[in-house]
Design a protein around this motif. Sequence first.
Motif, PDB file in Angstrom:
ATOM      1  N   GLN A 240      50.564 -24.963  -4.878  1.00 63.69           N
ATOM      2  CA  GLN A 240      49.119 -24.835  -5.086  1.00 63.69           C
ATOM      3  C   GLN A 240      48.844 -24.726  -6.583  1.00 63.69           C
ATOM      4  OE1 GLN A 240      47.551 -21.432  -2.881  1.00 63.69           O
ATOM      5  NE2 GLN A 240      49.449 -21.206  -1.745  1.00 63.69           N
ATOM      6  N   PHE A 241      47.598 -24.919  -6.952  1.00 61.34           N
ATOM      7  CA  PHE A 241      47.192 -24.599  -8.333  1.00 61.34           C
ATOM      8  C   PHE A 241      45.686 -24.362  -8.325  1.00 61.34           C
ATOM      9  CE2 PHE A 241      46.235 -25.720 -12.859  1.00 61.34           C
ATOM     10  CZ  PHE A 241      46.920 -24.642 -13.409  1.00 61.34           C
ATOM     11  N   TRP A 242      45.311 -23.106  -8.436  1.00 60.94           N
ATOM     12  CA  TRP A 242      43.886 -22.751  -8.403  1.00 60.94           C
ATOM     13  C   TRP A 242      43.683 -21.479  -9.229  1.00 60.94           C
ATOM     14  CZ3 TRP A 242      43.463 -17.893  -6.143  1.00 60.94           C
ATOM     15  CH2 TRP A 242      44.480 -17.513  -5.243  1.00 60.94           C
TER      16      TRP A 242
ATOM     17  N   GLN B 210      38.039 -31.019 -15.460  1.00 63.24           N
ATOM     18  CA  GLN B 210      37.713 -31.941 -14.363  1.00 63.24           C
ATOM     19  C   GLN B 210      38.573 -31.658 -13.147  1.00 63.24           C
ATOM     20  OE1 GLN B 210      38.670 -36.123 -14.774  1.00 63.24           O
ATOM     21  NE2 GLN B 210      36.737 -36.711 -13.853  1.00 63.24           N
ATOM     22  N   LEU B 211      39.795 -31.126 -13.369  1.00 67.61           N
ATOM     23  CA  LEU B 211      40.778 -30.947 -12.296  1.00 67.61           C
ATOM     24  C   LEU B 211      40.236 -30.043 -11.186  1.00 67.61           C
ATOM     25  CD1 LEU B 211      43.890 -31.538 -11.688  1.00 67.61           C
ATOM     26  CD2 LEU B 211      44.266 -29.179 -12.439  1.00 67.61           C
ATOM     27  N   PRO B 212      40.228 -30.510  -9.934  1.00 63.29           N
ATOM     28  CA  PRO B 212      39.824 -29.612  -8.849  1.00 63.29           C
ATOM     29  C   PRO B 212      40.934 -28.611  -8.528  1.00 63.29           C
ATOM     30  CG  PRO B 212      40.346 -31.801  -7.999  1.00 63.29           C
ATOM     31  CD  PRO B 212      40.555 -31.857  -9.479  1.00 63.29           C
TER      32      PRO B 212
ATOM     33  N   ASP C  10      47.137 -27.225  -1.701  1.00 61.08           N
ATOM     34  CA  ASP C  10      48.251 -27.991  -1.120  1.00 61.08           C
ATOM     35  C   ASP C  10      48.443 -29.252  -1.951  1.00 61.08           C
ATOM     36  OD1 ASP C  10      50.201 -29.176   0.390  1.00 61.08           O
ATOM     37  OD2 ASP C  10      48.956 -29.503   2.171  1.00 61.08           O
ATOM     38  N   ARG C  11      49.554 -29.284  -2.685  1.00 59.49           N
ATOM     39  CA  ARG C  11      49.808 -30.462  -3.518  1.00 59.49           C
ATOM     40  C   ARG C  11      51.292 -30.791  -3.503  1.00 59.49           C
ATOM     41  NH1 ARG C  11      49.779 -28.375  -9.904  1.00 59.49           N
ATOM     42  NH2 ARG C  11      51.362 -26.794  -9.587  1.00 59.49           N
ATOM     43  N   ILE C  12      51.591 -31.967  -4.036  1.00 61.92           N
ATOM     44  CA  ILE C  12      52.991 -32.355  -4.240  1.00 61.92           C
ATOM     45  C   ILE C  12      53.449 -31.696  -5.541  1.00 61.92           C
ATOM     46  CG2 ILE C  12      54.490 -34.320  -4.807  1.00 61.92           C
ATOM     47  CD1 ILE C  12      52.383 -36.034  -3.196  1.00 61.92           C
TER      48      ILE C  12
ATOM     49  N   PRO D   3      52.373 -20.949  -6.737  1.00 66.55           N
ATOM     50  CA  PRO D   3      51.010 -20.898  -7.264  1.00 66.55           C
ATOM     51  C   PRO D   3      50.879 -21.656  -8.588  1.00 66.55           C
ATOM     52  CG  PRO D   3      52.124 -18.811  -7.647  1.00 66.55           C
ATOM     53  CD  PRO D   3      53.123 -19.710  -6.990  1.00 66.55           C
ATOM     54  N   SER D   4      52.011 -21.963  -9.230  1.00 66.16           N
ATOM     55  CA  SER D   4      52.018 -22.720 -10.493  1.00 66.16           C
ATOM     56  C   SER D   4      53.474 -22.960 -10.870  1.00 66.16           C
ATOM     57  CB  SER D   4      51.347 -21.921 -11.623  1.00 66.16           C
ATOM     58  OG  SER D   4      52.067 -20.722 -11.857  1.00 66.16           O
ATOM     59  N   VAL D   5      53.691 -23.964 -11.693  1.00 68.07           N
ATOM     60  CA  VAL D   5      55.034 -24.178 -12.247  1.00 68.07           C
ATOM     61  C   VAL D   5      55.450 -22.932 -13.027  1.00 68.07           C
ATOM     62  CG1 VAL D   5      56.386 -25.588 -13.859  1.00 68.07           C
ATOM     63  CG2 VAL D   5      54.700 -26.679 -12.355  1.00 68.07           C
ATOM     64  N   GLN D   6      54.476 -22.347 -13.736  1.00 71.79           N
ATOM     65  CA  GLN D   6      54.753 -21.165 -14.558  1.00 71.79           C
ATOM     66  C   GLN D   6      55.399 -20.056 -13.730  1.00 71.79           C
ATOM     67  OE1 GLN D   6      52.031 -23.105 -14.831  1.00 71.79           O
ATOM     68  NE2 GLN D   6      51.024 -22.922 -16.817  1.00 71.79           N
ATOM     69  N   ASN D   7      54.767 -19.726 -12.586  1.00 70.17           N
ATOM     70  CA  ASN D   7      55.267 -18.622 -11.773  1.00 70.17           C
ATOM     71  C   ASN D   7      56.615 -18.956 -11.159  1.00 70.17           C
ATOM     72  OD1 ASN D   7      55.075 -17.235  -8.677  1.00 70.17           O
ATOM     73  ND2 ASN D   7      54.771 -15.909 -10.450  1.00 70.17           N
TER      74      ASN D   7
ATOM     75  N   PRO E 164      58.828 -30.527 -16.751  1.00 67.63           N
ATOM     76  CA  PRO E 164      57.688 -31.438 -16.727  1.00 67.63           C
ATOM     77  C   PRO E 164      57.021 -31.373 -15.357  1.00 67.63           C
ATOM     78  CG  PRO E 164      59.744 -32.677 -16.497  1.00 67.63           C
ATOM     79  CD  PRO E 164      60.115 -31.227 -16.694  1.00 67.63           C
ATOM     80  N   ASN E 165      55.706 -31.465 -15.319  1.00 62.11           N
ATOM     81  CA  ASN E 165      54.997 -31.532 -14.037  1.00 62.11           C
ATOM     82  C   ASN E 165      54.735 -33.005 -13.766  1.00 62.11           C
ATOM     83  OD1 ASN E 165      53.542 -31.029 -11.765  1.00 62.11           O
ATOM     84  ND2 ASN E 165      51.967 -29.751 -12.736  1.00 62.11           N
ATOM     85  N   LYS E 166      55.507 -33.578 -12.862  1.00 57.66           N
ATOM     86  CA  LYS E 166      55.424 -35.024 -12.601  1.00 57.66           C
ATOM     87  C   LYS E 166      54.347 -35.261 -11.546  1.00 57.66           C
ATOM     88  CE  LYS E 166      59.564 -37.133 -13.171  1.00 57.66           C
ATOM     89  NZ  LYS E 166      59.598 -37.463 -14.605  1.00 57.66           N
TER      90      LYS E 166
ATOM     91  N   LEU F 252      53.887 -30.116 -19.230  1.00 55.77           N
ATOM     92  CA  LEU F 252      55.201 -29.649 -19.689  1.00 55.77           C
ATOM     93  C   LEU F 252      55.118 -28.145 -19.832  1.00 55.77           C
ATOM     94  CD1 LEU F 252      58.078 -30.289 -20.576  1.00 55.77           C
ATOM     95  CD2 LEU F 252      57.236 -30.517 -22.917  1.00 55.77           C
ATOM     96  N   ILE F 253      55.898 -27.433 -19.028  1.00 55.71           N
ATOM     97  CA  ILE F 253      55.794 -25.977 -18.965  1.00 55.71           C
ATOM     98  C   ILE F 253      57.148 -25.406 -19.359  1.00 55.71           C
ATOM     99  CG2 ILE F 253      54.980 -24.068 -17.526  1.00 55.71           C
ATOM    100  CD1 ILE F 253      52.975 -26.326 -17.309  1.00 55.71           C
ATOM    101  N   GLN F 254      57.147 -24.477 -20.294  1.00 60.03           N
ATOM    102  CA  GLN F 254      58.405 -23.942 -20.812  1.00 60.03           C
ATOM    103  C   GLN F 254      58.361 -22.421 -20.875  1.00 60.03           C
ATOM    104  OE1 GLN F 254      58.515 -25.982 -24.665  1.00 60.03           O
ATOM    105  NE2 GLN F 254      59.691 -27.644 -23.751  1.00 60.03           N
TER     106      GLN F 254
HETATM  107  O1  LIG Z   1      51.527 -25.623 -12.199  1.00 60.77           O
HETATM  108  C1  LIG Z   1      50.663 -26.045 -12.977  1.00 60.77           C
HETATM  109  N1  LIG Z   1      50.444 -25.398 -14.149  1.00 60.77           N
HETATM  110  C2  LIG Z   1      49.506 -25.798 -15.044  1.00 60.77           C
HETATM  111  O2  LIG Z   1      49.343 -25.169 -16.125  1.00 60.77           O
HETATM  112  C3  LIG Z   1      48.751 -26.954 -14.730  1.00 60.77           C
HETATM  113  N2  LIG Z   1      47.761 -27.629 -15.379  1.00 60.77           N
HETATM  114  C4  LIG Z   1      47.411 -28.668 -14.587  1.00 60.77           C
HETATM  115  O3  LIG Z   1      46.536 -29.534 -14.897  1.00 60.77           O
HETATM  116  N3  LIG Z   1      48.154 -28.669 -13.443  1.00 60.77           N
HETATM  117  C5  LIG Z   1      48.998 -27.604 -13.513  1.00 60.77           C
HETATM  118  N4  LIG Z   1      49.936 -27.142 -12.660  1.00 60.77           N
END
Ligand SMILES: O=c1[nH]c(=O)c2[nH]c(=O)[nH]c2[nH]1
Length: 302
Positions: free
Chosen positions: A159-161, A170-172, A176-178, A226-230, A254-256, A288-290
């Motif tokens: 997810q990402f919200w 713009q991003l909704p 539920d995402r890939i 909930p995010s790549v970060q977490n 990388p977030n592909k 790109l998350i590091q």
């Molecule tokens: O997991 C994510 N982290 C982000 O910081 C981010 N930003 C985005 O546009 N999509 C995502 N997804």
Amino acid sequence: MSSTLSSARYGKDNVRVYKVQRNEDGTQDVTEMTVCTLLEGDIAASWTHSDNANIVATDTQKQTVYITAKQHPVNPPELFASILSQHYIDTYPRITAAHVDVIVHRWTRMEVEGKPHPHSFFRDGAETRVVGAVARRDKGIDVKSGIKGLLVLKSTGSQFWGFHRDEYTQLPETWDRILSTEVEAAWNWKTFTGLEEVQKEVAGFDQAWKDARRITMETFAKENSPSVQNTMYLMSDQILAKVPRVESVEYSLPNKHYFEIDLSWHKGLKNTGKDAEVYAPQSDPNGLIQCTVTRQSSGAKL
Ligand SMILES: O=c1[nH]c(=O)c2[nH]c(=O)[nH]c2[nH]1
């Protein structure tokens, strides 16, 4: 002159090495690596005064890679990289730091007629095991281990919200995402006093690589992210808990992205939201998350 040489290192990159181990039972094991060696020390005169007296030729460095591979174990790569980097320090008094990077390529044993084949292997992916060792004169050996090029995807469970929104957004939000990424992970070992201490950790290097790989994949698969970060933080935290000698863990993910395609223009085809089945994989740009996660010192004072 108004300029000064503020940093310099040199060596041989892309040294490709293959080693076979012929076992008594007739089976063979193979290792293929790409090695980079870079030396630092009292070498400035080569740059500033055309004086190569302290320069160990990059060709010599390359020959040393082959000879060291012949005379020493190449596994685990942490040990090989440490032996090689310490060799440069021990052999050349004017060299003060030796950086050795090793990339280990996959040769996975074939199964033929349901049995492991004694001497045939296949490349089961671009994933590599990577190691960096830096031997510094009188300062021990720093070792960093890692994984690169491990491509993973989950088709749901991400997810990402709740992210910041303003007039640029713009991003909704999505529940539920890939999620797909190419894992680059690294773990830094507490400085080793020397080769002897590295030798004692030999089993630990392989175990840490297996654990980090398993933790990465299990966390990726199991967490409703909930995010790549977490997700990468959870991975790092578990590696630190599992391998006490590791002081910090780094991830670069990388977030592909896979974009939904609105096909409603064609006879009202439903292909978005819960009806999404056909997606457009994006090659760029990518997120790109590091992070670097460091072991918290216990705080216990004696
Ligand atoms: O997991 C994510 N982290 C982000 O910081 C981010 N930003 C985005 O546009 N999509 C995502 N997804």
